[in-house]
Design a protein around this motif. Sequence first.
Motif, PDB file in Angstrom:
ATOM      1  N   GLY A 279     -19.158 -19.628  87.041  1.00 30.99           N
ATOM      2  CA  GLY A 279     -20.838 -20.640  88.198  1.00 30.99           C
ATOM      3  C   GLY A 279     -21.864 -21.089  87.064  1.00 30.99           C
ATOM      4  O   GLY A 279     -22.662 -22.225  87.033  1.00 30.99           O
TER       5      GLY A 279
ATOM      6  N   THR B 105     -22.845 -15.873  92.246  1.00 35.03           N
ATOM      7  CA  THR B 105     -21.416 -17.255  92.032  1.00 35.03           C
ATOM      8  C   THR B 105     -20.193 -16.387  93.388  1.00 35.03           C
ATOM      9  O   THR B 105     -19.989 -15.190  92.472  1.00 35.03           O
TER      10      THR B 105
ATOM     11  N   ALA C  49     -22.757 -20.685  95.517  1.00 34.13           N
ATOM     12  CA  ALA C  49     -23.344 -19.764  94.568  1.00 34.13           C
ATOM     13  C   ALA C  49     -25.125 -20.658  94.654  1.00 34.13           C
ATOM     14  O   ALA C  49     -25.849 -21.508  95.336  1.00 34.13           O
TER      15      ALA C  49
ATOM     16  N   GLN D  59     -15.559 -17.581  90.787  1.00 26.06           N
ATOM     17  CA  GLN D  59     -15.479 -18.791  89.021  1.00 26.06           C
ATOM     18  C   GLN D  59     -14.119 -17.817  89.044  1.00 26.06           C
ATOM     19  O   GLN D  59     -14.095 -17.943  87.767  1.00 26.06           O
TER      20      GLN D  59
ATOM     21  N   THR E  74     -13.512 -22.855  91.151  1.00 27.65           N
ATOM     22  CA  THR E  74     -12.645 -21.248  92.066  1.00 27.65           C
ATOM     23  C   THR E  74     -11.611 -21.930  92.440  1.00 27.65           C
ATOM     24  O   THR E  74     -10.026 -22.770  92.223  1.00 27.65           O
TER      25      THR E  74
ATOM     26  N   TRP F 184     -17.639 -25.204  86.771  1.00 32.74           N
ATOM     27  CA  TRP F 184     -17.778 -24.210  87.830  1.00 32.74           C
ATOM     28  C   TRP F 184     -16.522 -24.446  88.605  1.00 32.74           C
ATOM     29  O   TRP F 184     -16.549 -25.217  89.642  1.00 32.74           O
TER      30      TRP F 184
ATOM     31  N   ILE G 113     -28.497 -19.421  86.739  1.00 29.94           N
ATOM     32  CA  ILE G 113     -27.654 -18.071  88.350  1.00 29.94           C
ATOM     33  C   ILE G 113     -27.346 -17.521  88.562  1.00 29.94           C
ATOM     34  O   ILE G 113     -27.731 -16.010  87.501  1.00 29.94           O
TER      35      ILE G 113
END
Length: 594
Positions: free
Chosen positions: A229, A221, A259, A224, A247, A245, A218
């Motif tokens: 992420g 992101t 992401a 998070q 949010t 992951w 990754i």
Amino acid sequence: MTAIPLDQFDAVLGSTSTEISSVALGGRVLSTSDEWFAPASSLLKVGPAPSLKGQFGPKGALFDGWETRRHNPTYDWVILRLGPNAGGRFIGFDVDTANFIGNEAPEISIHALTLTPEEEASTGNALAENDARWETLVPVSPCGPSQRHLFKLEADKQQKVYTHVKLHMIPDGGIARFRVYGVIPPPPVGQGDGEQIDATNSALNVLDLAHCLNGGRIVFTDDQHFGAGSNILLPGRGKDMGDGWETRRSRGKGHFNWAIIKLGEPGLLSYAEVDTAHFLGNFPESTELLGTVHEADSVPSPDAKWVTLLPRTKLGPGRRHFFALTDGAAAAYTHVMVKMHPDGGIKRVRIHGRRAAPLAAAKIAAESLPAVPVPQDIQDPLPSATSDPFAPVSAATSLAPSSTSSTSSAAAGIVIHGKFVPAVPLTTAAFAAYGAVIDGPSGTNPDAGKPFKVVNQGTARKYLDLAAIVNNYSAEAQARTNVHVYRCDPAAALPFEVKLLERHRFTTQAFIPMVPVAGKQQGFLVVVALNGQDDRPELSSLGVFMATTEQAIQYHPGIWHHPMIALGQQPTDFACIVNESASHPQLDCDEVEV
């Protein structure tokens, strides 16, 4: 080497690399000079170290980390094996002394080396602390109490691949966490994690190009808040919402979170998997996938030329969703953007495709590629839909008490501390945190993704690398691999009352049922738990699995487990493969009451 301020972590390490020392990727401690007060294995735990202030054990105050005796005239050390088999290129390090105040490590230094597979096979866990091949990457540097210390390597040091790391604690004291950040090189053709082998042409092999062990990572992101992420590229399906992951809740109209995945190498993409395991009331309403070609080291911007691979598509709770990727073979994509609308949690994302370079070398055009079958969605039951395995169960699932004589599968499960815990089907993904499942695809575990080779003059399929035998004993223990047979009587009653758990700290342990044709055995129960902060079973991680006689299991080193619980009307023989110490048999097995 450069010391990095904590507020630059994301820019310098978090978005440029992967934590390649993590136990989630297979990182492990090989040896240490001393761990009198707290075990060195805690250095590699996934989460931050909690405070255990005011808690004491037989050896003194408890700390979640590595702590050694006082008065060392030189230094203490620990040797780590990185998770990726082929090692990784280092970007930097995080040395965290969280909660160590007055007993923190005053100084540290970091060293590394590279072993070929042949060298590692001959050396095993006996890699010497004073081996001449150790290179100093971080010279002696000061540490302060209860804080993170970040170090970035110079550019010329970031190009070499290392397999082992040695941390010096000078002269003694405590360190809570040690994290090595780096880049995992793409694996050679045929050696990718979960790679589907094409017997006609290896250029046609299919693999998850986003998987962290295949070099994916990754690089951006946007949110998070509840879960990182980078978790969506980890192996397996994890244990709870914490390793996905997730949010914040959004309130704005048209909101989405996103992401960006940098694939391990450019590829022509076939299908994606979006897994919402454990996300039952907070899964995204829908997802969207886009791809781009971006050769620079920088992160592609949102206004780059992104091609829609999967238009906005609805998701469901606790499900492995599989989607064909439109225009996935239109380019050799380097990055994939994952959007979730409007917010929520995703457990894993897999991007399956073919490497672009071997296809180009074989002069195979994209339009002539054979189609890759897209799996059907899987609603796969997991050990627990909640992080609490002792959550109340409904009347419909509250089975007979432990005094019942029933041994029917309807009552399969255990009773522990007066609570009933039902057994769930044993699958490779669900058992990954505790060990390996040794089987082939079957009606009970339809894992069609397991790679195999056709052998024995075309009469057999060989399913590859299902369980590696691990020996973490020191050389002085003179450990060797043995095969035993256990004849286990069937459980007299179900649910089965569990009163003790055991573990083998330094070795894997495999149990393979030896079942006659037309035998009356009905499988066996597997009861496992991760190690806790007090070096005892962490009962919140308890897993209870129903295994069939077509399956065998192998525990990871250090996993707490109950002895085999056979089911049916007659005893079951199990072949057991385990390493044992010839000189220190007391090291072989720990047993505790629960």
